[in-house]
Motif scaffolding. Structure first.
Motif, PDB file in Angstrom:
ATOM      1  N   GLY A 213      21.319 -27.247  70.067  1.00 63.36           N
ATOM      2  CA  GLY A 213      22.416 -27.467  69.137  1.00 63.36           C
ATOM      3  C   GLY A 213      21.938 -27.965  67.790  1.00 63.36           C
ATOM      4  N   GLY A 214      21.021 -28.953  67.801  1.00 65.91           N
ATOM      5  CA  GLY A 214      20.583 -29.558  66.553  1.00 65.91           C
ATOM      6  C   GLY A 214      19.208 -29.148  66.092  1.00 65.91           C
ATOM      7  N   THR A 215      18.347 -28.724  67.032  1.00 67.55           N
ATOM      8  CA  THR A 215      16.980 -28.336  66.677  1.00 67.55           C
ATOM      9  C   THR A 215      16.559 -27.081  67.428  1.00 67.55           C
ATOM     10  N   THR A 216      15.582 -26.402  66.860  1.00 63.61           N
ATOM     11  CA  THR A 216      14.924 -25.277  67.524  1.00 63.61           C
ATOM     12  C   THR A 216      13.476 -25.685  67.763  1.00 63.61           C
ATOM     13  N   GLU A 217      13.057 -25.639  69.022  1.00 61.51           N
ATOM     14  CA  GLU A 217      11.715 -26.097  69.385  1.00 61.51           C
ATOM     15  C   GLU A 217      10.817 -24.907  69.665  1.00 61.51           C
ATOM     16  N   VAL A 218       9.620 -24.971  69.124  1.00 53.77           N
ATOM     17  CA  VAL A 218       8.638 -23.901  69.268  1.00 53.77           C
ATOM     18  C   VAL A 218       7.410 -24.461  69.979  1.00 53.77           C
ATOM     19  N   ALA A 219       6.940 -23.771  71.005  1.00 59.10           N
ATOM     20  CA  ALA A 219       5.719 -24.186  71.704  1.00 59.10           C
ATOM     21  C   ALA A 219       4.900 -22.949  72.047  1.00 59.10           C
ATOM     22  N   ILE A 220       3.615 -22.989  71.724  1.00 55.78           N
ATOM     23  CA  ILE A 220       2.720 -21.862  71.986  1.00 55.78           C
ATOM     24  C   ILE A 220       1.740 -22.251  73.088  1.00 55.78           C
ATOM     25  N   TYR A 221       1.642 -21.389  74.089  1.00 55.03           N
ATOM     26  CA  TYR A 221       0.719 -21.591  75.206  1.00 55.03           C
ATOM     27  C   TYR A 221      -0.306 -20.466  75.231  1.00 55.03           C
ATOM     28  N   LEU A 307      12.111 -18.769  60.447  1.00 53.03           N
ATOM     29  CA  LEU A 307      11.417 -20.056  60.437  1.00 53.03           C
ATOM     30  C   LEU A 307      10.475 -20.160  61.641  1.00 53.03           C
ATOM     31  N   VAL A 308      10.919 -19.653  62.784  1.00 51.36           N
ATOM     32  CA  VAL A 308      10.055 -19.630  63.964  1.00 51.36           C
ATOM     33  C   VAL A 308       8.841 -18.752  63.714  1.00 51.36           C
ATOM     34  N   ARG A 309       9.072 -17.576  63.163  1.00 49.98           N
ATOM     35  CA  ARG A 309       7.954 -16.657  62.873  1.00 49.98           C
ATOM     36  C   ARG A 309       6.947 -17.314  61.941  1.00 49.98           C
ATOM     37  N   ASP A 310       7.439 -17.985  60.891  1.00 45.13           N
ATOM     38  CA  ASP A 310       6.540 -18.651  59.953  1.00 45.13           C
ATOM     39  C   ASP A 310       5.746 -19.751  60.650  1.00 45.13           C
ATOM     40  N   SER A 311       6.412 -20.465  61.549  1.00 42.22           N
ATOM     41  CA  SER A 311       5.734 -21.530  62.289  1.00 42.22           C
ATOM     42  C   SER A 311       4.621 -20.960  63.162  1.00 42.22           C
ATOM     43  N   VAL A 312       4.926 -19.868  63.864  1.00 42.66           N
ATOM     44  CA  VAL A 312       3.933 -19.264  64.750  1.00 42.66           C
ATOM     45  C   VAL A 312       2.744 -18.741  63.954  1.00 42.66           C
ATOM     46  N   LYS A 313       3.006 -18.119  62.829  1.00 42.84           N
ATOM     47  CA  LYS A 313       1.903 -17.600  62.013  1.00 42.84           C
ATOM     48  C   LYS A 313       1.087 -18.735  61.402  1.00 42.84           C
ATOM     49  N   ARG A 314       1.775 -19.817  61.056  1.00 43.91           N
ATOM     50  CA  ARG A 314       1.083 -20.977  60.499  1.00 43.91           C
ATOM     51  C   ARG A 314       0.154 -21.613  61.533  1.00 43.91           C
ATOM     52  N   SER A 315       0.498 -21.464  62.804  1.00 41.16           N
ATOM     53  CA  SER A 315      -0.301 -22.074  63.864  1.00 41.16           C
ATOM     54  C   SER A 315      -1.679 -21.443  64.002  1.00 41.16           C
ATOM     55  N   GLY A 316      -1.798 -20.183  63.577  1.00 41.16           N
ATOM     56  CA  GLY A 316      -3.051 -19.471  63.752  1.00 41.16           C
ATOM     57  C   GLY A 316      -3.169 -18.754  65.084  1.00 41.16           C
ATOM     58  N   TYR A 317      -2.105 -18.814  65.904  1.00 39.61           N
ATOM     59  CA  TYR A 317      -2.152 -18.203  67.237  1.00 39.61           C
ATOM     60  C   TYR A 317      -1.346 -16.908  67.343  1.00 39.61           C
TER      61      TYR A 317
END
Length: 433
Positions: A213-221, A307-317
């Motif tokens: 509801g308030g946040t979108t959480e991103v986690a890469i494994y 925003l999720v896509r940018d986060s994932v690309k920023r991660s380097g993974y």
């Protein structure tokens, strides 16, 4: 009668509070005994802004779970999230004990040193988790379980989850004021991942996207461990607010419109039609094109996914995510979310439902909105010593109930995949870190 093989998860979200009571069966699967859910408006962006409202929501959800399970809940594993939580990669290196064979004590020293190697951790922050990512014993790389390996030096990396002390304290206060003991705190992206990822996905590389509801959480494994996470402060409530502004309606009406008629992908919206909207405070009804509703929802959902896509690309993974993306949480229930995410992210996508549930009221929690709380239960079992599942005070069978005839079960000595090996060995000291 105390139940020592029961765990309870508590997910305190921006829009809802969820509680699940579960036990482990002989195969290591979760048997759900009861659940509770209540509306929550004491948080903003996963951060407590009203103690009393949050306490009331926790009490209501716990009461529901107790009625359904006939279990009195004493202790809980609590989820924690928010933009104040961040993660740090920390390297560590130690000398192996004199025997030259890695043991539990070596792994504990390794993780303790990883904690002390963190720079710039001020008094306003505290450590929530220290999660090992990789061990290297001498020249043997890529080890998830170093116990029993021969060598002289062990090095590697750990993933350290850090949160703002005052915000963590507020969460703890709410739980304690609701009459509960805190058996553990778990970073919610870790819990969500544990609930929805299949083993092959975790090894191949996958990103878990939990739209709440308030946040979108991103986690890469990748390669069996979490590698990156981020909490984005745009989520499902923003979609509803956009709808309310666009149609000039109350928030509650906009939420109902979103749930009943919403679509996140215009190509799937079908034929256009006029939707009747309730007037505010006795004003007359008005109509609104369904196509316009879809445009509003699609625009905000696209922003979230960008925003999720940018986060994932920023991660380097990004290039290592071979298994694609798993979208979970209440926001994943909007029709068209999977298709829109596939276009925006450029990855294969599936919707994430709780895995590893064998029985009980399994059908009632087979919903992405319960992914986090089911992960909290799973995490409680996985990182608590077998003799202390639920810390023995987690749950108690209520008298005069059908559950009272259930015989006390001894802790399960399960046989699982190879990954279980490291879990068993690390249970002994995990809770001390």
């Amino acid at each position: 009668m105390l139940k020592s093989n029961i765990a309870v998860g508590l997910d305190i979200g921006t829009t809802k509070v969820c509680v699940v009571v579960a036990e482990k069966d002989a195969l290591g699967k979760l048997n759900v005994l009861g659940k509770g859910r209540s509306n929550s408006d004491g948080l903003q962006r996963a951060t407590v802004v009203n103690i009393n409202k949050t306490v009331a929501a926790i009490k209501a959800a716990v009461a529901d779970a107790e009625r359904e399970s006939s279990i009195r809940i004493n202790g809980v594993n609590v989820g924690i999230s928010g933009a104040h939580v961040h993660c740090i990669h920390s390297n560590s290196e130690i000398s192996i004990n004199q025997s030259g064979i890695v043991n539990d004590s070596d792994v504990k020293r390794f993780l303790e040193k990883a904690k002390t190697n963190i720079r710039y951790l001020d008094i306003d922050h505290e450590i929530i988790h220290v999660i090992p990512q990789e061990f290297i014993v001498d020249d043997q790389e890529g080890l998830l379980d170093p116990i029993g390996m021969a060598g002289t030096t062990m090095r590697g990396s750990a993933y350290i989850v850090v949160g703002q002390r005052t915000k963590i304290r507020n969460i703890k206060q709410c739980v304690e004021k609701a009459g509960l003991e805190i058996n553990g705190l778990t970073f919610e992206p870790v819990a969500s991942g544990m609930a929805v990822i299949k083993e092959r996905e975790e090894k191949s590389g996958v990103v878990v996207i939990d739209i709440g509801g308030g946040t979108t959480e991103v986690a890469i494994y990748n390669n069996g461990a979490i590698r990156y996470s981020e909490v984005i402060k745009v989520a499902g409530n923003d979609v509803t607010h956009d709808v309310a502004h666009g149609v000039k309606a109350l928030y509650e009406v906009a939420e109902e419109l979103k749930i009943q008629h919403g679509c996140a992908y215009a190509q799937l919206s079908g034929e256009d039609e006029e939707l009747l909207i309730e007037g505010i405070e006795g004003r007359p009804q008005k109509s609104f094109p369904k196509s316009s509703l879809t445009m509003i929802i699609e625009a905000r959902m696209m922003e979230i996914l960008e925003l999720v896509r940018d986060s994932v690309k920023r991660s380097g993974y990004y290039e290592y995510i071979n298994a694609g993306a798993i979208i979970t949480g209440g926001g994943s229930l909007l029709p068209g979310t999977e298709e829109l995410a596939r276009d925006v992210l450029g990855l294969d996508v599936r919707i994430g439902y709780p895995e590893g549930v064998s029985g009980g009221i399994k059908g009632s929690i087979n919903n992405p909105m319960y992914a986090t709380v089911m992960g909290l239960v799973a995490h409680s079992f996985q990182y608590t010593p077998p003799d202390d599942y639920g810390f023995a005070s987690t749950a108690e069978v209520l008298p005069n109930s059908a559950q009272a005839v259930i015989e006390e079960e001894s802790p399960v000595q399960e046989s699982g995949p190879a990954r279980k090996k490291i879990v068993d060995r690390m249970k002994k000291f995990w809770e001390q870190l």
